[in-house]
Scaffold this active site. Structure first.
Site, PDB file in Angstrom:
ATOM      1  N   SER A 135      30.416  44.344  -6.778  1.00  0.00           N
ATOM      2  CA  SER A 135      31.038  45.821  -6.555  1.00  0.00           C
ATOM      3  C   SER A 135      30.801  46.246  -5.361  1.00  0.00           C
ATOM      4  O   SER A 135      31.171  45.581  -4.186  1.00  0.00           O
ATOM      5  CB  SER A 135      30.770  46.673  -7.630  1.00  0.00           C
ATOM      6  OG  SER A 135      31.298  47.753  -7.674  1.00  0.00           O
ATOM      7  N   ASP A 296      35.562  45.221  -4.652  1.00  0.00           N
ATOM      8  CA  ASP A 296      36.454  44.695  -5.674  1.00  0.00           C
ATOM      9  C   ASP A 296      37.364  45.494  -6.308  1.00  0.00           C
ATOM     10  O   ASP A 296      38.118  45.215  -7.246  1.00  0.00           O
ATOM     11  CB  ASP A 296      35.415  43.922  -6.903  1.00  0.00           C
ATOM     12  CG  ASP A 296      34.882  45.321  -7.715  1.00  0.00           C
ATOM     13  OD1 ASP A 296      34.643  46.119  -7.268  1.00  0.00           O
ATOM     14  OD2 ASP A 296      34.950  44.898  -8.953  1.00  0.00           O
TER      15      ASP A 296
END
Length: 557
Positions: A135, A296
């Site tokens: 992330s 992401d």
């Protein structure tokens, strides 16, 4: 290091180690597998992200699927990856272990957002999904997240079963894996690309409430977009273009994938610094809205303009409130608001959403922190028909509007935020103006988050000790406000699973929550203050923060 076939790069890394504390941190445990999968620093060691920890996790997942999921070999597993270091390699390793076990692997041909992985699992009716990502963590991190058949992150009970299979793996150094070429030769690997992209984009476009408005303002509505060196670049631009936006300006310095995230201190749209280059461009072109997605592309940040032309970053709660107001207002206006609509939010997300939803007779349901719990509820209501899903969101910049994805989706949110801004522009308002109207109607809700990072084994022990201390000596007042209700989620309350969270609800419905992160060596403190004016609410927020953080500093010794 005695293993003859050890990856040469990892072997060299181990040979350079001399610090005993670092050696302990690398090997004192296996990298923990939880409901968020794996996440850690890339490097050599059992407590690091490397080809062997990825193989170990995938071998455990493969054994779980073959044991518990019917026709798992034929259904297969979808694999996506982001722009981080080693992401393509880790994705290939996962495919190799799955296909070695006879399980079909669907591998994206290049980097893709996490929500597209969720979509592909559902679209292909796969047995599971894997996405290689950390992330918005710093560049030295990578991770491994597992998704179930419904396209949602795995719930705790599934994670426990997979973990049991992972723990049964005797030696991760000896796990066999096919090469990509071998898997293709056996007919067990299929590449994914344009077909999935097209299906996903079509579903995105179906969410639009006012496509005609976009066309109406297209000539003079200007968007600045930054993918922050991640996966959002192509899918966000494609969605905006196909919806009809003509002037989408991408921050060139942050357009292409870069595992070092070299233009930002952190590739996190929650942080103002990540928008510096985007704001420079916005001022040059007089942009109406600025949007940024994390690496992401499951989280999105929004910057809007004030009446005097200044750019103001919205926090996660504010973007959620605006989206909710727009969706409910426009669905009601067009007769498309279901009688049994539901909004899903986490226990640390602002109560402003509940106030907005109540004004439209829409139910709000709270879940634990983590979008997997929102995905679980969507699945439950889809099965029972009790509620019709309208919006799921969390304060940490994660939103979901269309349930063809079962995780937070920055691509669909970016598209809808731009449509929302375009719609209100036709009414003579910017998003900042609409937000003020919401506050004037429902009261001023102001929130903040403070995080403390304690690295390594000692840091984890300190966080645990702090939570134990807070439980032994619960607060009865915070500053000059009495505690109306003290909630400890550890035993499992309010129909929710067990969670290491404390929440203090105060006499005026302001609140403070304390939660150790499940994926990082952090303890987080959430604050929410409510009052009739912004000034009063912000003063109250500072009082809450000062009191609690002084207390924490005393107890963190």
């Amino acid at each position: 290091m005695e293993f003859a076939e050890l990856d040469p790069r990892l072997k060299q890394e181990l040979q350079r180690l001399s610090d005993e504390t670092e050696i302990e941190d690398r090997f004192y445990r296996h990298l923990e597998f939880g409901t968020g999968g794996l996440r850690g620093v890339i490097g050599a060691g059992t407590n690091r992200m490397n080809v062997y920890t990825v193989r170990r996790a995938t071998e455990g997942l493969a054994r779980y699927l073959l044991k518990y999921v019917d026709h798992a070999r034929e259904k297969g597993v979808v694999i996506a990856y982001d722009s981080r270091r080693m992401s393509p390699e880790f994705a290939a390793e996962a495919a190799g272990v799955l296909t070695q076990n006879g399980i079909r692997a669907y591998l994206f041909e290049e980097l893709r957002p996490t929500p597209m992985l969720s979509f592909a699992v559902r679209h292909l009716q796969a047995a599971a999904g894997i996405v290689i990502t950390a992330s918005h963590n710093p560049p030295e991190y990578n991770g491994y997240k597992v998704y179930g058949e419904d396209g949602g992150q795995i719930p705790p009970q599934t994670a426990d079963r997979i973990l049991s299979e992972i723990n049964a793996v005797e030696n991760e150094l000896l796990i066999p894996a096919l090469t990509i070429e071998e898997a293709m030769a056996k007919g067990l690997l299929q590449w994914l690309g344009e077909e999935i992209d097209r299906e996903y984009t079509n579903r995105l476009l179906s969410l639009s409430l006012h496509p005609e408005t976009v066309k109406q303002v297209a000539d003079d509505f200007r968007i600045v977009f930054t993918p922050l060196h991640g996966t959002g670049n192509k899918p966000v631009r494609r969605a905006l273009k196909e919806l009809g936006f003509q002037h989408v300006h991408v921050v060139k310095e942050q357009e292409l994938p870069d595992p070092d995230f070299s233009t930002v201190s952190s590739p996190n749209p929650e942080e103002r610094q990540a928008f510096e280059l985007a704001l420079q461009l916005a001022k040059q072109i007089d942009a109406d809205i600025v949007i940024g997605t994390d690496p992401d592309a499951d989280r999105v940040g929004v910057v809007t303009r004030t009446a005097d032309g200044e750019y103001v970053a919205l926090n996660g709660n504010q973007t959620g409130a605006l989206l909710l107001q727009y969706l409910l207002e426009q669905r009601k206006a067009t007769g498309k608001l279901p009688a049994n609509g539901v909004v899903l939010k986490t226990i640390v997300t602002s109560e402003l959403g509940r106030a907005i939803a109540s004004a439209y007779n829409v139910t709000t349901v709270d879940v634990l922190t983590g979008f997997k719990f929102i995905g679980e509820k969507i699945n439950e209501y889809e099965t029972t028909g009790e509620y019709s899903f309208l919006l799921g969101y969390e304060e940490s910049y994660g939103y979901l509007i269309g349930d063809f994805v079962r995780d937070k989706d920055a691509v669909q949110t970016a598209m809808m935020c731009c449509e929302m801004a375009a719609f209100y522009k036709t009414k003579g308002s910017a998003l900042h103006d609409v937000l003020q109207q919401i506050y004037n109607t429902h009261g001023y809700y102001v929130e903040d988050l403070s995080s403390f990072t304690f690295k390594g084994k000692q840091g984890l022990e300190k966080i645990n000790r702090m939570m134990d201390e807070m439980r032994r000596q619960p607060l009865t007042a915070i500053g000059n406000l009495a505690v109306k209700q003290s909630k400890d989620y550890l035993p499992g309350i309010d129909g929710l699973p067990k969670a290491n969270v404390l929440k203090y609800i105060l006499e005026d419905d302001s609140w403070v929550a304390i939660r150790p992160s499940g994926t990082e060596p952090k303890i987080k403190f959430y604050f929410s203050a409510i009052d009739k004016t912004r000034e009063a609410a912000e003063a109250k927020l500072q009082m809450l923060k000062s009191f609690v953080l002084d207390l924490v500093n005393q107890r963190a010794v």
